[in-house]
Every structure is written in C-alpha cells, then in structure tokens.
Design a protein around this motif. Structure first.
Motif, mmCIF file in Angstrom:
data_model
loop_
_atom_site.group_PDB
_atom_site.id
_atom_site.type_symbol
_atom_site.label_atom_id
_atom_site.label_comp_id
_atom_site.label_asym_id
_atom_site.label_seq_id
_atom_site.Cartn_x
_atom_site.Cartn_y
_atom_site.Cartn_z
ATOM 1 N N LYS A 41 0.902 -1.155 0.000
ATOM 2 C CA LYS A 41 0.000 0.000 0.000
ATOM 3 C C LYS A 41 0.936 1.199 0.000
ATOM 4 C CE LYS A 41 -1.797 -3.009 2.819
ATOM 5 N NZ LYS A 41 -2.123 -3.474 4.182
ATOM 6 N N THR A 42 1.210 1.711 -1.185
ATOM 7 C CA THR A 42 2.239 2.744 -1.333
ATOM 8 C C THR A 42 1.732 4.089 -0.815
ATOM 9 O OG1 THR A 42 1.442 3.381 -3.503
ATOM 10 C CG2 THR A 42 3.088 1.613 -3.431
ATOM 11 N N GLY A 43 2.637 5.048 -0.791
ATOM 12 C CA GLY A 43 2.267 6.386 -0.344
ATOM 13 C C GLY A 43 1.135 6.943 -1.185
ATOM 14 N N TYR A 44 1.252 6.775 -2.494
ATOM 15 C CA TYR A 44 0.218 7.301 -3.389
ATOM 16 C C TYR A 44 -1.127 6.614 -3.132
ATOM 17 C CZ TYR A 44 -2.379 8.302 -7.615
ATOM 18 O OH TYR A 44 -3.363 8.680 -8.483
ATOM 19 N N MET A 45 -1.093 5.290 -3.025
ATOM 20 C CA MET A 45 -2.350 4.558 -2.755
ATOM 21 C C MET A 45 -2.936 4.989 -1.405
ATOM 22 S SD MET A 45 -1.210 0.706 -3.730
ATOM 23 C CE MET A 45 -0.134 0.366 -5.117
ATOM 24 N N SER A 46 -2.049 5.237 -0.441
ATOM 25 C CA SER A 46 -2.511 5.646 0.896
ATOM 26 C C SER A 46 -3.266 6.968 0.815
ATOM 27 C CB SER A 46 -1.318 5.790 1.851
ATOM 28 O OG SER A 46 -0.645 4.561 1.947
#
Ligand SMILES: Cc1cc2nc3c(=O)[nH]c(=O)nc-3n(C[C@H](O)[C@H](O)[C@H](O)COP(=O)(O)OP(=O)(O)OC[C@H]3O[C@@H](n4cnc5c(N)ncnc54)[C@H](O)[C@@H]3O)c2cc1C
Length: 400
Positions: A308-313
């Motif tokens: 769950k990457t920064g962007y997805m977060s």
C-alpha cells in the motif's frame, strides 16, 4: 461541531486531516494523534544509509504545521479504540470522536523469522529513520571489510518495492565506494517472480527486473521463505544457505498493536473496509493507507502481501474524506473506489537510474500499464521528494 480524530500523521493521516479541514472549515474539530512527532518522507530512507540524505532533510515537525491550519495535534500513541463508546485511549489521555480515521501504518513483524531485524537480530532494515541510520553504521563497517550482501523481503512481506530500490542503490553505492569487485549481491524474495512487486507484476516488470539484475550482477532468488538467520548465514526454504556480511531484509507488516488489541482488525491487525474505506462493522470509523486490509488476489507458493504505497494511501484517504464529508453534511452520496481499482503510480529508484510505472488499476486485468526505465526516473524521485515535503509542510493536499 463534529469531532474527528485521526490516528497517524503520515501519508494517509495528513491527507485526511488537511483535506477535511480545508473542505469543512469550522464545521469540524480535528485532532491528529500520532506516535511520532514528525512526518518522515519514508521513500527517501533508502538513501539514508549511504549518507545521501540526513533525517532532517526528509522530515518535519507535525505540531506547528497542523496547528497552523487549525488542526489539533497530540503527540501520543493510541493504545485502544473502544468503538461502542466512540473513544480512543492514548498514552496521553482519552479522546472522544464522532468520526475516527485510522491511518496508523504498520508494526514491523521481525519476530516472523528468528534472527531477523536490527533489534535483537542480525539483519538491517530501512523501514524507519532509526533503522536506516543503523543500516548506515553497518554499511560503513562493511565498506572497510566487504563480502557477500543479501537484500530481500520475507514471506508475508508486502513492501517489495523498497527492497528492490535498496538492492539497486547498494549496488550503486558499492561501485561508488570502489568495492564492487569484492562484493556479491543476492536478492531473496517471497514473490513468485522478480518484479511481481506484490501486484502480480506491472507490464514487463519481470523481464525488465531480470534484465537489470543480470546487467549489474545481482542474483535473484524467488519463491522462497526465510527460515532463520544467524550472524553470518541466511537459511532459505529451498535448502540454500546464504553467507552474508551485510543484509537488509524487509519484514512482514502487521496492523499496529492498538488495532490488534481493540479487535477492530483482521488476524494480522489490518482494518477490513468496504469500498468507501469505512470499517465493515462501524459507520463512523474509516481507515486508509497501510492500516487497511488487502489480500493478494491469487494463491502463491509462499504467502505474500500487497503493497500500500504512499500514493495509494493518499487515494484511500481522499475517498474516506469524501464519504465523511458527505455524512457530516447530511448528504446521501457514497464515493466508492475498491483498492483493486486504484491506479498505481510509482517511481522506483535504482541509484543513478530508476523506473517510473503507472497502470489502470492495482490488480489485473488492466486496460493499460506504462513502465519507463531511465536515469531521469532517479531525478524524478529526487524532485518528487522535495515537492512532496513542501506540499505536506504547507498542507497543500489539494495538489496532486
Ligand atoms: C523503505 C521504504 C521505501 C518506500 N518507498 C516508497 C516509494 O518510493 N513510493 C511510495 O509510494 N511508497 C513507498 N513506501 C511506502 C510508503 O512509505 C507507505 O505507503 C506510507 O508510508 C504509508 O502511509 P501511512 O500513512 O499509511 O502509514 P505510515 O507512513 O506508516 O504512518 C503511520 C503513522 O501512524 C502513526 N502511528 C502508528 N501507530 C500509532 C498509534 N498506535 N497511535 C498513534 N499514531 C500511530 C505513526 O507515527 C505515523 O505517523 C516505502 C516504504 C518503505 C518502508
């Protein structure tokens, strides 16, 4: 006034806090509670061990930044959530809420493997500032007395991208230090194939990763669990024993203890949410980022997680915010975006080069995917780091 408590002051928590305050202004009383008093741009931790970034380059104090926007900040650890009382217990008192956003990220589960991790184990980690500084001390010692390097990610790990970034960066650092000819580099992963990234691969990511590993002389071992680690050896489930002098292994992530102790999470402590990022059992509890439960969509020989990457977060936080606003304003609209349908966007650094990728959705089938390797990707990540820290320091979460 509606009371909103946000647990966590990082990618997901800050996005939620700034967006809610900007959109609801004085209709809401927002409190961010965070165990850490700083925001840390975690993606740059890969550079800290080599001295290419210092902690102060990639972090800032949360309190003034939040208070400047009219958001309260409490530097404390949430220890328990009591949903039936709309109450969060923390190390600094109890907080009531009308809406709760859980954005607490992961606990690092080093005890999954004997000998894993910097605290009581033998391997390094780059998951926190302290870990990255420790990984740097070990690197400095290693440069004086080089040998085999092992980098990788354990069974049940999810943050594979960080391990890939680190293996390419350490290869580059070894060249810069003039010790590359004295160093073998092995990459060990539970992924079914190189370049899977916990997303089933993106476009030609397998071929591309294999090509670059070959080009720079990194040996990849896939589909393995790590059984135990001793001061000099790593034991794999395929029977191989890898000697090492320097190792950085990404551990599995769990949901944080407060969630596990509150019975709000799944067996690993991650929050089960619907496509509005609302807790499946509570109408006023939302979650975003690493705290959210997501399952890898197909069986694998060795269990793996989903990044769950920064962007997805951030995307998850924005969807949660829209739905909270709708409820606060008494509107009847639900914004939905399944995790599988988030369009991933990522720059993976590889020292003096990198890869940019984007795709139509996290999981296959996908309508499109783009994968661009090149030195400019490295500079894109450098630029993005500066932009992102500026954006968060100023609360400009309306920007991309
Ligand atoms: C080495 C590394 C490199 C990475 N590189 C990239 C990259 O290049 N690009 C990318 O998109 N992603 C990258 N990631 C992933 C990215 O860091 C995460 O997606 C992101 O940090 C998730 O944000 P989050 O807000 O969910 O959780 P986190 O960033 O983990 O933050 C959790 C927050 O909750 C707080 N907290 C924790 N427990 C409690 C508690 N009990 N009470 C109160 N507060 C609590 C913490 O203090 C923190 O503020 C990388 C990760 C690592 C480890």
């Amino acid at each position: 006034m509606t009371k909103i408590v946000i647990l966590g002051g990082s990618f997901a928590g800050l996005t939620a806090a700034f967006d809610l305050k900007r959109k609801l202004k004085d209709e809401v009383d927002i409190t961010v509670i965070s165990k850490s008093k700083n925001f840390v741009f975690i993606p740059s931790l890969i550079w800290v061990p080599f001295g290419w970034r210092k902690p102060e380059d990639i972090s800032f104090d949360l309190k003034p930044v939040l208070e400047n926007k009219g958001i309260k900040f409490v530097h404390a650890e949430a220890t328990k959530i009591i949903p039936d009382k709309n109450l969060v217990e923390t190390t600094s008192g109890n907080y009531e809420y009308d809406f709760l956003v859980i954005a607490t990220g992961p606990d690092l589960h080093f005890s999954e493997v004997e000998g894993l991790g910097p605290n009581g184990g033998y391997t390094t980690s780059i998951c926190t500032i302290d870990h990255a500084l420790h990984a740097g001390e070990k690197w400095d010692e290693f440069v004086k007395n080089p040998g085999p390097i092992v980098i990788g990610a354990t069974q049940k790990a999810s943050c594979f991208g960080a391990a890939y970034e680190y293996v390419f960066n350490i290869e580059y650092a070894a060249r810069k230090a003039g010790i590359r000819d004295k160093v073998s580099i092995t990459f060990v992963t539970s992924e079914p194939f190189l370049g899977n990234f916990g997303l089933g691969g993106v476009g030609k990511s397998q071929k591309m990763t294999e090509y670059f590993f070959k080009k720079v002389g990194i040996r990849g071992i896939t589909n393995v669990a790590i059984e135990k680690i001793t001061p000099n050896e790593i034991y794999l489930s395929n029977g191989e024993v890898l000697p090492y002098k320097y190792a950085m292994i990404i551990p599995p992530f769990l949901g944080v203890k407060a969630i596990r102790d509150s019975g709000l999470g799944n067996e690993a402590g991650f929050i089960p949410v619907d496509d509005t990022y609302k807790h499946v059992n509570y109408d006023n509890i939302y979650a975003a980022g690493v705290a959210v439960a997501v399952k890898y969509p197909e069986p694998t020989q060795i269990p793996i997680g989903v990044p769950k990457t920064g962007y997805m977060s951030e995307v998850m936080a924005r969807v949660a915010v829209d739905n909270i606003i709708s409820k606060v304003l008494g509107k009847n609209h639900a914004k939905k975006l399944a995790f599988a349908d988030i369009a991933p966007l990522c720059v993976m650094d590889a020292g003096n080069m990198g890869v940019f990728f984007m795709a139509s959705r996290n999981f296959k089938p996908r309508k499109y995917h783009i994968l661009f390797p090149g030195p400019w990707s490295h500079w894109m990540k450098v630029w993005f780091e500066k932009y992102y820290i500026w954006k968060m320091r100023n609360g400009y979460t309306q920007l991309p």
